[in-house]
Design a protein around this motif. Structure first.
Motif, PDB file in Angstrom:
ATOM      1  N   SER A 164       0.877  -1.335   0.082  1.00  0.00           N
ATOM      2  CA  SER A 164      -0.438  -0.051  -0.169  1.00  0.00           C
ATOM      3  C   SER A 164       1.194   0.899  -0.075  1.00  0.00           C
ATOM      4  N   ALA A 165       1.748   1.281   0.692  1.00  0.00           N
ATOM      5  CA  ALA A 165       3.028   1.948   0.778  1.00  0.00           C
ATOM      6  C   ALA A 165       3.593   3.055  -0.127  1.00  0.00           C
ATOM      7  N   THR A 166       3.770   1.572  -1.905  1.00  0.00           N
ATOM      8  CA  THR A 166       4.465   1.957  -2.567  1.00  0.00           C
ATOM      9  C   THR A 166       3.254   2.165  -3.860  1.00  0.00           C
ATOM     10  N   GLN A 167       2.392   1.986  -3.593  1.00  0.00           N
ATOM     11  CA  GLN A 167       0.831   2.004  -5.053  1.00  0.00           C
ATOM     12  C   GLN A 167       0.594   3.634  -4.704  1.00  0.00           C
ATOM     13  N   ALA A 168      -0.033   3.798  -2.950  1.00  0.00           N
ATOM     14  CA  ALA A 168      -0.147   4.942  -2.455  1.00  0.00           C
ATOM     15  C   ALA A 168       0.148   6.666  -3.780  1.00  0.00           C
ATOM     16  N   ILE A 169       1.361   6.454  -3.572  1.00  0.00           N
ATOM     17  CA  ILE A 169       2.298   7.326  -4.044  1.00  0.00           C
ATOM     18  C   ILE A 169       2.535   7.338  -5.199  1.00  0.00           C
ATOM     19  N   GLN A 170       2.881   5.805  -6.231  1.00  0.00           N
ATOM     20  CA  GLN A 170       2.704   6.330  -7.323  1.00  0.00           C
ATOM     21  C   GLN A 170       1.068   6.394  -8.027  1.00  0.00           C
ATOM     22  N   ALA A 171       0.399   6.309  -6.959  1.00  0.00           N
ATOM     23  CA  ALA A 171      -1.137   6.369  -7.489  1.00  0.00           C
ATOM     24  C   ALA A 171      -1.387   7.375  -7.932  1.00  0.00           C
ATOM     25  N   GLY A 177      -0.807  18.780 -10.081  1.00  0.00           N
ATOM     26  CA  GLY A 177       0.043  17.671 -10.141  1.00  0.00           C
ATOM     27  C   GLY A 177       0.988  17.506 -11.166  1.00  0.00           C
ATOM     28  N   ALA A 178       0.840  19.086 -12.460  1.00  0.00           N
ATOM     29  CA  ALA A 178       2.397  19.398 -13.004  1.00  0.00           C
ATOM     30  C   ALA A 178       3.106  19.578 -12.376  1.00  0.00           C
ATOM     31  N   ILE A 179       3.253  20.307 -11.491  1.00  0.00           N
ATOM     32  CA  ILE A 179       4.034  20.646 -10.706  1.00  0.00           C
ATOM     33  C   ILE A 179       5.263  19.419  -9.835  1.00  0.00           C
ATOM     34  N   LEU A 180       4.221  18.739  -9.851  1.00  0.00           N
ATOM     35  CA  LEU A 180       4.377  17.355  -9.108  1.00  0.00           C
ATOM     36  C   LEU A 180       5.604  16.177 -10.001  1.00  0.00           C
ATOM     37  N   LYS A 181       4.034  16.648 -10.686  1.00  0.00           N
ATOM     38  CA  LYS A 181       5.557  15.763 -11.975  1.00  0.00           C
ATOM     39  C   LYS A 181       6.471  16.045 -12.578  1.00  0.00           C
ATOM     40  N   SER A 182       6.944  17.496 -12.829  1.00  0.00           N
ATOM     41  CA  SER A 182       7.759  18.521 -12.919  1.00  0.00           C
ATOM     42  C   SER A 182       9.285  17.766 -11.722  1.00  0.00           C
ATOM     43  N   LEU A 183       9.065  16.878 -10.839  1.00  0.00           N
ATOM     44  CA  LEU A 183       9.530  17.083  -9.280  1.00  0.00           C
ATOM     45  C   LEU A 183      10.206  15.442  -9.095  1.00  0.00           C
ATOM     46  N   ILE A 184       8.857  14.622  -9.118  1.00  0.00           N
ATOM     47  CA  ILE A 184       9.482  13.457  -9.642  1.00  0.00           C
ATOM     48  C   ILE A 184       9.210  12.036 -10.282  1.00  0.00           C
ATOM     49  N   HIS A 185       9.324  11.402 -10.323  1.00  0.00           N
ATOM     50  CA  HIS A 185       9.584  10.908 -11.462  1.00  0.00           C
ATOM     51  C   HIS A 185       9.203   9.098 -11.131  1.00  0.00           C
ATOM     52  N   ILE A 186       8.523   8.200 -11.207  1.00  0.00           N
ATOM     53  CA  ILE A 186       8.142   6.841 -10.158  1.00  0.00           C
ATOM     54  C   ILE A 186       7.959   6.148 -10.873  1.00  0.00           C
ATOM     55  N   ASP A 187       9.022   4.836 -10.924  1.00  0.00           N
ATOM     56  CA  ASP A 187       8.765   3.721 -12.008  1.00  0.00           C
ATOM     57  C   ASP A 187       8.733   2.078 -10.521  1.00  0.00           C
ATOM     58  N   PRO A 189      13.858  16.032 -11.999  1.00  0.00           N
ATOM     59  CA  PRO A 189      15.385  15.693 -10.780  1.00  0.00           C
ATOM     60  C   PRO A 189      15.045  14.793 -10.585  1.00  0.00           C
ATOM     61  N   LEU A 190      14.741  14.538 -10.128  1.00  0.00           N
ATOM     62  CA  LEU A 190      14.398  12.914  -8.632  1.00  0.00           C
ATOM     63  C   LEU A 190      13.744  11.764  -9.071  1.00  0.00           C
ATOM     64  N   HIS A 191      14.260  10.663  -9.404  1.00  0.00           N
ATOM     65  CA  HIS A 191      13.724   8.828  -9.653  1.00  0.00           C
ATOM     66  C   HIS A 191      13.530   8.506  -8.717  1.00  0.00           C
ATOM     67  N   LEU A 192      12.552   7.418  -8.699  1.00  0.00           N
ATOM     68  CA  LEU A 192      12.319   7.251  -7.048  1.00  0.00           C
ATOM     69  C   LEU A 192      11.647   5.352  -7.855  1.00  0.00           C
ATOM     70  N   ILE A 193      12.247   4.605  -8.123  1.00  0.00           N
ATOM     71  CA  ILE A 193      12.260   3.566  -8.057  1.00  0.00           C
ATOM     72  C   ILE A 193      11.866   2.244  -6.847  1.00  0.00           C
ATOM     73  N   PHE A 194      10.044   1.494  -6.583  1.00  0.00           N
ATOM     74  CA  PHE A 194       9.975   0.911  -6.100  1.00  0.00           C
ATOM     75  C   PHE A 194      10.381  -0.310  -6.622  1.00  0.00           C
ATOM     76  N   VAL A 195      10.980  -1.107  -5.902  1.00  0.00           N
ATOM     77  CA  VAL A 195      11.145  -2.841  -6.115  1.00  0.00           C
ATOM     78  C   VAL A 195      10.604  -4.132  -5.458  1.00  0.00           C
ATOM     79  N   GLU A 196       9.943  -4.614  -5.570  1.00  0.00           N
ATOM     80  CA  GLU A 196       9.074  -5.452  -5.335  1.00  0.00           C
ATOM     81  C   GLU A 196       9.144  -7.195  -4.756  1.00  0.00           C
ATOM     82  N   GLU A 197      10.401  -7.484  -3.615  1.00  0.00           N
ATOM     83  CA  GLU A 197      11.006  -8.738  -3.679  1.00  0.00           C
ATOM     84  C   GLU A 197      10.965  -9.659  -4.058  1.00  0.00           C
ATOM     85  N   PRO A 198      12.859  -8.401  -4.710  1.00  0.00           N
ATOM     86  CA  PRO A 198      13.321  -8.842  -5.569  1.00  0.00           C
ATOM     87  C   PRO A 198      14.154 -10.836  -5.060  1.00  0.00           C
TER      88      PRO A 198
END
Length: 769
Positions: free
Chosen positions: A38-45, A208-218, A365-374
């Motif tokens: 949930s903690a990963t899905q929420a921020i991405q949503a 929304g545009a401001i937020l997307k200009s600051l952080i990209h999530i995968d 400028p910021l790239h946040l990557i979530f990796v579940e259960e590597p």
């Protein structure tokens, strides 16, 4: 710029969770259904999905009751703020002064000073008044239509309740709003001070545009569905070759205009294979740092499935090359193990995500990557290699010293990954329960690391040695030694069978070191049972300046007396002895092992002295109440200690109140006739000579077990070969396990929120990894 932390409100079981992130890698751990996913899905949503990504089931269960209570509100009166629940995400960025221009729209004022900049995204009702009116209109329309039907049916038309209405109309009634947060209006836990209300970003500013200009999530999900060579395996799957081909088409130089390459393709397939080898070499080189191919594993080889008619669009194929020279053979990618395919897939996905981020126009400028259960399909050593080197995949040469940075979050159930990274990156998702609602609190283990310097190093080394699964458990059992650890599963099966369905962590800590787990257990708030020995000793007073070298003498510590602490404070210059206690160093005591019923006996067990129940003499331990054996932590979780207690022992027609000094002695007293029979000689508990009464039996068992020749592990293994129905669990262990069974049962019982019947069709946002 870094994402310092984020807070979630009313999202599934994360009703009010604040999650701090490390500047490089954070590891989310916790038992199943604790909210990690949930903690990963929420921020991405919130950042990338928009309102269509939310459903009514994303609201915490308590919100459903609030929705239904809003049905009866009087719309002629002013609608109170917060009448209808919202889901909120607060994002806090750590920004250096030279990079402030990046977050200029989020600065609360021109005079702003500091390093943390915040934005709130709220999934909230467009208009509470209109929502209630629309609901009532829909309900009235349904009732009117139902009235035209033949009477006698129990049918209730839609919407039966507010939650029933919102299941269908949520996307029309709710929207995303954006607010600027002023860090000076928040406390150290990032909670608003007083009645602070943040300023909303105007529509034209485009939150929304401001937020997307600051952080990209995968996000690299846990279900990667790699292909199985068995066509009957079923389910979703993806051929690894196709994934690599997509990577090639999207990111690597394909030489589409290189006519020499085209000519080479028609003349010789080898030219294309050489080309593919070249473009994939950097990726394969980076893969090698994460443990593949390792020793005796086939090497990756990229080959073309040559089709001259579709030469530039044809998928590349992964093969595994075995042997050298004339003995070389290649196999399709489906014939390699799932573990290495998973590792290759993760590396390609991470590199692909990085390449897409780098190639973005107006790159955030910021790239946040979530990796579940590597750890899926990876053996223990390869898990450690992966987590040890994965950050190297995030290094981008041109980004060094620039405004761009990457952060990674890993969710895992693997103690091997924790072994490699230690305490600092751990974010522990702790399940709690308030009333009937199941919630999650997120604890930052780096705070524990900084605060608990005394026991920190010991605990970190111990957990590394044992690959501890403490962070994934419903409860913990700390046991004295190897014998208890071996026998506990059988004892649980005998006296507390439901515990077999709980996730338990059994740690062998000993009486001398068990108390060093106190700070960690209390920090985690983990339900814990401590099973330890009473370790009775007869105190010995050494002569002045004499060394104690008798092997039978135990040295142990007891805390200094309170009077000594006050005296020490006065001696150190304290003006008010009661103002600030100065702790004296602990006292050293010496004792020889003795029976617990010996007059004046004390305990040498550090857990009993320094943790629970905090007593020093056997007499005190004997008279300790069940309440004093239990310590309440937070949210009704508890720690309880279990040690040998006196109870009636019958032997040779006589009955006395006795207990053993250790598990083996106490087991012999619990099962006197059975353990003293000739057939049970392998246990090693048979007392030679005539045994007149229970006291004589206790003395004989004590002498027997105290000998150096007595093999405790052999005793445990011999007991495991016996019929478990023939012997009884020692009273103190049985009582402790029954207590734990009750505590865990309460924690695991199903909670059905107090909502309308329609809610039973869904998980109400609680079912989550």
């Amino acid at each position: 710029m870094q994402l310092h932390s984020y807070r979630l409100r009313n999202f599934r079981r994360l009703k009010a969770a604040h999650i701090e992130l490390a500047d490089d890698i954070s590891i989310f751990v916790g038992s199943n259904n604790s909210g990690k996913t949930s903690a990963t899905q929420a921020i991405q949503a919130f950042v990338t999905g928009g309102r269509d990504r939310f459903s009514l089931y994303d609201f915490s269960s308590s919100c459903w009751k609030a929705f239904n209570e809003a049905e009866s509100i009087n719309v002629d009166d002013p609608i109170p703020d917060g009448l209808l629940p919202s889901i909120d995400l607060d994002l806090w960025f750590e920004v250096a002064v030279p990079d402030l221009y990046l977050v200029f729209p989020l600065l609360p004022s021109a005079a702003w000073e500091g390093s943390k900049v915040g934005i709130r995204v709220s999934f909230t009702a467009r208009s509470p008044l209109n929502l209630i009116q629309n609901y009532r209109a829909a309900k009235a329309k349904g009732a009117a239509q139902a009235a035209e039907l033949s009477p006698g049916s129990e049918y209730v038309p839609w919407p039966r309740s507010m939650t029933d209405y919102l299941q269908r109309e949520l996307k029309n009634e709710y929207e995303l709003r954006y607010f600027v947060l002023d860090h000076t209006q928040f406390d150290k836990n990032f909670l608003e001070i007083g009645d602070y209300v943040p300023e909303e970003l105007r529509k034209e500013q485009g939150g929304g545009a401001i937020l997307k200009s600051l952080i990209h999530i995968d996000n690299l999900g846990a279900q990667r569905h790699l292909a199985d060579p068995n066509p009957e395996a079923g389910g979703r799957s993806e051929d690894l070759s196709k994934r690599l081909s997509r990577f090639y088409k999207r990111n690597l130089d394909q030489r589409q205009d290189d006519h020499a390459a085209l000519r080479a393709l028609f003349e010789s397939e080898q030219a294309l294979n050489s080309h593919l080898d070249g473009v994939f070499k950097p990726m394969l080189d980076r893969l090698s740092k994460l443990g593949y191919p390792g020793v005796n594993n086939p090497r990756l080889k990229i080959m073309s499935a040559l089709d001259p008619a579709h030469v530039m669009s044809q998928d590349a194929r992964v093969h595994y090359q075995i042997g050298e020279g004339e003995d070389t053979a290649t196999l399709p990618d489906s014939y390699n193990g799932l573990g290495f395919k998973n590792l290759i897939y993760m590396v390609v996905e991470i590199l692909d995500a990085q390449a897409k981020w780098v190639a973005m126009e107006n790159r955030p400028p910021l790239h946040l990557i979530f990796v579940e259960e590597p750890e899926a399909h990876l053996h223990a050593q390869l898990q450690q290699v992966f987590i040890r080197n994965v950050l190297e995949l995030l290094n981008i040469k041109d980004d060094v010293g620039s405004i761009f940075s990457s952060q990674m979050v890993i969710t895992t159930h693997s103690p091997h990954i924790l072994y490699e990274r230690g305490f600092k990156p751990i974010r522990y998702f702790r399940r709690t329960k308030i009333g009937r609602e199941q919630l999650t609190e997120v604890l930052n283990l780096s705070a524990f690391y900084q605060a608990q310097s005394d026991d920190r190093d010991f605990l970190e080394r111990y957990l590394k040695l044992t690959h501890c699964d403490l962070f994934f458990s419903d409860a913990a059992i700390l046991v004295e030694g190897n014998v208890e650890r071996l026998l506990l599963p059988v004892m649980i099966r005998k006296v507390a069978r439901p515990l077999r369905s709980a996730c338990l962590c059994i740690l062998e800590v000993g009486g001398a070191f068990g108390h060093r787990f106190q700070s960690l257990i209390e920090f985690l708030g983990l339900t814990t049972l401590i099973i330890t020995d009473i370790d009775s000793v007869a105190l010995v007073v050494p002569e002045a300046d004499a060394d104690i070298d008798d092997e039978e003498v135990e040295e142990f510590e007891v805390p200094a007396d309170e009077e000594e602490d006050v005296a020490r404070q006065v001696q150190d210059g304290g003006q008010n002895p009661a103002s600030k206690p100065v702790e004296s160093p602990p006292k050293r005591k010496y004792g020889k092992a003795c029976l617990p019923n010996e007059p004046g006996a004390a305990t040498s067990n550090q857990t009993l002295i320094k943790w629970l129940p905090g007593k020093r003499t056997i007499e005190e331990l004997r008279n300790t109440s069940e309440t004093d054996k239990t310590h309440e932590l937070k949210d009704n979780t508890k720690v309880r200690v279990a040690y040998q207690t006196e109870r009636p022992i019958t032997w040779n027609g006589a009955t006395e109140n006795l207990c053993g000094r250790t598990l083996e002695e106490d087991f012999g007293l619990e099962n006197p006739g059975w353990s003293q029979s000739v057939e049970k000689k392998p246990l090693g508990l048979i007392v030679k000579g005539e045994i007149a009464d229970p006291s004589a039996l206790a003395k004989g068992l004590h002498k027997r077990v105290s000998r150096k020749s007595f093999d405790k592990t052999k005793f445990a293994l011999a007991l495991l070969t016996e019929d478990e129905d023939a012997w009884d669990v020692p009273t103190y262990i049985r009582e402790g396990l029954v207590w734990l069974n009750e505590e865990v049962r309460i924690e695991l019982e199903t909670v059905i929120p107090d909502v309308d019947p329609m809610a039973e069709t869904g998980g109400i946002g609680e079912a989550d990894e």
